[in-house]
Design a protein around this motif. Structure first.
Motif, PDB file in Angstrom:
ATOM      1  N   GLY B 223       0.959  -1.210  -0.117  1.00  0.00           N
ATOM      2  CA  GLY B 223       0.040   0.014   0.179  1.00  0.00           C
ATOM      3  C   GLY B 223       0.882   1.223  -0.005  1.00  0.00           C
ATOM      4  O   GLY B 223       0.610   2.254  -0.674  1.00  0.00           O
ATOM      5  N   ALA B 224       2.023   1.125   0.663  1.00  0.00           N
ATOM      6  CA  ALA B 224       2.821   2.346   0.838  1.00  0.00           C
ATOM      7  C   ALA B 224       3.552   2.684  -0.536  1.00  0.00           C
ATOM      8  O   ALA B 224       3.623   3.701  -0.897  1.00  0.00           O
ATOM      9  CB  ALA B 224       3.809   2.139   2.075  1.00  0.00           C
ATOM     10  N   ASP B 225       3.861   1.577  -1.451  1.00  0.00           N
ATOM     11  CA  ASP B 225       4.407   1.693  -2.689  1.00  0.00           C
ATOM     12  C   ASP B 225       3.390   2.296  -3.494  1.00  0.00           C
ATOM     13  O   ASP B 225       3.798   3.650  -4.360  1.00  0.00           O
ATOM     14  CB  ASP B 225       4.786   0.476  -3.389  1.00  0.00           C
ATOM     15  CG  ASP B 225       6.001   0.053  -2.532  1.00  0.00           C
ATOM     16  OD1 ASP B 225       6.723   0.657  -1.912  1.00  0.00           O
ATOM     17  OD2 ASP B 225       6.490  -1.280  -2.899  1.00  0.00           O
ATOM     18  N   TYR B 226       2.494   2.115  -3.328  1.00  0.00           N
ATOM     19  CA  TYR B 226       1.122   2.574  -4.428  1.00  0.00           C
ATOM     20  C   TYR B 226       0.956   4.181  -3.833  1.00  0.00           C
ATOM     21  O   TYR B 226       0.930   5.059  -4.909  1.00  0.00           O
ATOM     22  CB  TYR B 226       0.057   1.967  -3.929  1.00  0.00           C
ATOM     23  CG  TYR B 226      -1.222   2.288  -5.198  1.00  0.00           C
ATOM     24  CD1 TYR B 226      -1.143   1.463  -6.229  1.00  0.00           C
ATOM     25  CD2 TYR B 226      -2.118   3.186  -4.822  1.00  0.00           C
ATOM     26  CE1 TYR B 226      -2.326   2.099  -7.341  1.00  0.00           C
ATOM     27  CE2 TYR B 226      -3.253   3.522  -5.590  1.00  0.00           C
ATOM     28  CZ  TYR B 226      -3.175   2.879  -6.834  1.00  0.00           C
ATOM     29  OH  TYR B 226      -4.165   3.426  -7.993  1.00  0.00           O
ATOM     30  N   ALA B 227       0.832   4.460  -2.556  1.00  0.00           N
ATOM     31  CA  ALA B 227       0.713   5.862  -2.099  1.00  0.00           C
ATOM     32  C   ALA B 227       1.901   6.702  -2.295  1.00  0.00           C
ATOM     33  O   ALA B 227       1.584   7.722  -2.372  1.00  0.00           O
ATOM     34  CB  ALA B 227       0.522   5.864  -0.400  1.00  0.00           C
ATOM     35  N   ALA B 228       3.015   6.025  -2.759  1.00  0.00           N
ATOM     36  CA  ALA B 228       4.096   6.985  -3.135  1.00  0.00           C
ATOM     37  C   ALA B 228       4.043   7.570  -4.237  1.00  0.00           C
ATOM     38  O   ALA B 228       4.737   8.554  -4.962  1.00  0.00           O
ATOM     39  CB  ALA B 228       5.642   6.099  -2.802  1.00  0.00           C
ATOM     40  N   ILE B 229       3.147   7.053  -5.257  1.00  0.00           N
ATOM     41  CA  ILE B 229       2.712   7.672  -6.568  1.00  0.00           C
ATOM     42  C   ILE B 229       1.840   8.603  -6.445  1.00  0.00           C
ATOM     43  O   ILE B 229       0.710   8.190  -5.759  1.00  0.00           O
ATOM     44  CB  ILE B 229       2.427   6.318  -7.717  1.00  0.00           C
ATOM     45  CG1 ILE B 229       3.511   5.312  -7.510  1.00  0.00           C
ATOM     46  CG2 ILE B 229       2.200   7.033  -9.001  1.00  0.00           C
ATOM     47  CD1 ILE B 229       3.126   4.106  -8.376  1.00  0.00           C
ATOM     48  N   GLY B 230       2.045   9.724  -7.303  1.00  0.00           N
ATOM     49  CA  GLY B 230       0.895  10.536  -7.106  1.00  0.00           C
ATOM     50  C   GLY B 230       1.031  11.911  -6.178  1.00  0.00           C
ATOM     51  O   GLY B 230       2.166  11.720  -5.648  1.00  0.00           O
TER      52      GLY B 230
END
Lengths: 176, 454
Positions: B223-230
């Motif tokens: 989840g953290a990797d995804y949240a790092a995008i954007g």
């Protein structure tokens, strides 16, 4: 409006019945009604793309529901036809992005070519032109739907070709 | 090149088939999820910040956490593949070209929700995609990813695809559930929400195709990797369906946060305008969201760069902003007539109103008729106020958001393009042909109508 009563020969083949049973198996045993819309699609495809009252009654019997439960669904959803329709129904998307790419001119062209108005089958029953709402192909506009398939990036030449292919029967209509 | 999460494998030859999809690492998230607790999966999706990609933008993890697991009733995950919002064709692209990604997402997400019977509800017009999904589901059953005791885990899941039959309203989640039960698509009164009482009165979560397709990556990575995008609360990537008068219409995956100017003009995406005609207006998130006039597209009213994020596209509220919505990005050059386009949308909503609520059933018809007469040179000066009054009486007064969706485009068109409406009323002889702005764009005749404030 004049009230016609169109008649239709009902033929639930073994293959169709097998497909209906497969669709019904996708829902819990006491929720057979849930299969109604997928079943109506299959039954309509096997009956010249329309559903007479008699055929709707037959579907009600097959799914063990009341006829009214079928009628109210058939009248709600635009893909179900309640009268005989042109064999090749050319359904043009006429929503904004397709208009931006010239669909209105192409619809005029097609109607003139076939010498019909919108939603008015040709005398030989072969074609019918309809305007429908957004088909989800905005990036490939202008486009139309014929049977199970989309025909996209349309031009007058492509429409000429498509109509020729329909006349010679050289066209895939359903994905079965 | 922007990072691709959903479409990174789309060009692999044969990716539509199970064998190739699996060889490319497909179904790994299911293997991983079967070893996790459902709570841990939900937590990961919450951390990702993934927001519903159908249009509303509600956080997916939070929606999942509302599902009633205490009542002991069967639970269901239903994928909303009814994609019908004008301007939107991204879900079709995913399902048509990489169907197993959605199926993998459905399994992983069903594990989190502890659902044993899930459905994909696809619009009836996408019949060939329905068949594509049916075949892919059969492959997944044969490979042991669906059915009883999946991969020896003890977890059972049945997944089926269900088709609609031509009704935009079935994209509203409770109408979709009604339709899945074999009924007319009339939205339900809420509460109770589907998370408590949904399909067959069982706890149900309804999620968009793109939302579910993002879940495998989040579980495989974190989840953290995804949240790092954007940027900020706009995390991850988003599919944008670009159409209208641009060089390269199509579906593009963007990292949330790139600028609107880059998206329209970069060769990686839309490739600029279709011809040398200037940009006139933009509908950034599907027909329901407010249309933006040229001066509010690249910059917000504050002069900041307009970005492809939930926040930046809505910056300024409805006065000067719009919404990211479904990502149905429709670009208009100066041939477009805003009155005609607004009529076109009004006709759509009138056609698609289910008829349950009076303000929407009657109001959408009024909007269509009044807009039609303005567009056809029979408009009256008071019609513009009449339109404003009708839309204001629909908005907020209906069971579901279709009424709002019908009102917003009309309000925004009057707000930003009032002079064009006045021109239609005052110069009926100039708008006789439907392509009236092709030869004489509005900018050339604007001086004929005195500027007025709303």
């Amino acid at each position: 409006m004049e009230k016609h009563h169109y008649t239709q020969e009902i033929n639930i083949t073994d293959a169709l019945m097998a497909r209906i049973n497969e669709l019904v198996s996708h829902y819990p045993a006491d929720k057979k009604k849930s299969a109604l819309i997928p079943v109506l699609h299959e039954v309509q495809d096997a009956h010249d793309n329309w559903l007479s009252i008699e055929l709707q009654n037959k579907v009600a019997e097959l799914l063990e529901i009341k006829p009214i439960e079928v009628y109210e669904v058939v009248t709600f959803y635009t893909m179900f036809n309640q009268r005989p329709v042109g064999k090749y129904m050319l359904e043009f998307c006429q929503t904004s992005p397709c208009c931006q790419r010239g669909v209105e001119d192409l619809m005029d062209y097609t109607c003139q070519k076939l010498n019909v108005g919108i939603a008015e089958p040709t005398a030989d029953g072969l074609f019918e032109v309809r305007g429908v709402e957004c088909l989800g192909a905005c990036g490939y506009a202008p486009m139309l739907q014929l049977g199970d398939y989309y025909h996209e990036h349309l031009t007058k030449e492509k429409i000429d070709q498509l109509i020729d292919d329909c006349k010679t029967g050289d066209i895939t209509f359903y994905d079965k | 090149m922007g990072r691709k999460i959903l479409l990174d494998k789309i060009n692999v030859p044969g990716i539509k088939s199970y064998e190739v999809y699996r060889r490319e690492g497909g179904y790994a998230s299911v293997e991983k999820a079967l070893k996790m607790t459902p709570e841990a999966i939900i937590e990961e999706v919450k951390t990702s910040g993934l927001r519903g990609r159908g249009g509303a933008g509600f956080p997916v993890g939070m929606k999942w956490s509302f599902i009633d697991k205490k009542s002991g009733k069967p639970r269901h995950l239903v994928c909303n593949a009814d994609e019908s919002e004008p301007g939107t064709f991204k879900d079709r692209y995913l399902m048509e070209y990489i169907p197993h990604l959605l199926i993998e997402g459905m399994i992983t997400s069903s594990i989190a929700l502890e659902a044993n019977l899930s459905y994909i509800y696809i619009r009836g017009e996408y019949m060939w995609v329905f068949k594509t999904l049916e075949r892919a589901i059969k492959e997944a059953y044969a490979a042991g990813w669906l059915g009883k005791n999946i991969q020896g885990s003890g977890y059972d899941l049945d997944l089926h695809v269900h088709c609609g039959a031509g009704a935009y309203i079935c994209g509203e989640e409770t109408a979709l559930i009604e339709s899945l039960e074999g009924k007319r698509g009339n939205p339900r009164l809420k509460p109770p929400f589907p998370a408590i009482s949904g399909l067959w009165a069982n706890p149900t979560v309804v999620n968009n195709v793109e939302s579910i397709a993002a879940v495998p990556w989040i579980i495989n990575n974190s989840g953290a990797d995804y949240a790092a995008i954007g940027i900020g609360r706009s995390t991850g990537t988003k599919l944008i369906s670009a159409s209208g008068n641009i060089k390269k219409p199509g579906v593009y995956e963007i990292e949330l946060g790139i600028s609107v100017e880059e998206f329209i003009n970069s060769d990686e995406y839309c490739g600029g305008m279709e011809t040398d005609r200037p940009l006139k207006a933009l509908v950034p998130g599907g027909s329901s969201v407010p249309i933006l006039p040229a001066h509010l597209i690249y910059k917000t009213a504050n002069g900041d760069d307009r970005l492809m994020t939930y926040e930046s596209l809505s910056d300024g509220g409805f006065a000067t902003g719009s919404m990211l919505g479904s990502g149905g990005f429709i670009v208009y050059d100066d041939r477009a007539c805003i009155v005609r386009n607004t009529w076109n949308f009004a006709r759509f909503y009138h056609h698609e109103s289910c008829g349950q609520c009076t303000p929407c059933r009657e109001g959408t018809g009024w909007l269509e008729k009044v807009l039609w007469r303005i567009e056809n040179g029979q408009g009256r000066e008071e019609d513009i106020e009449l339109l404003w009054s009708i839309q204001s009486k629909i908005e907020g007064n209906t069971i579901c958001p279709l009424g709002d969706a019908a009102s917003w485009p009309v309000a925004a068109a009057i707000r930003h393009f009032r002079e064009e409406f006045e021109y239609h009323v005052r110069f009926p002889e100039k708008i006789k042909n439907r392509d009236h702005f092709t030869h004489e764009p509005f900018d050339k005749v604007r001086h004929l109508v005195a500027p007025q404030n709303v």
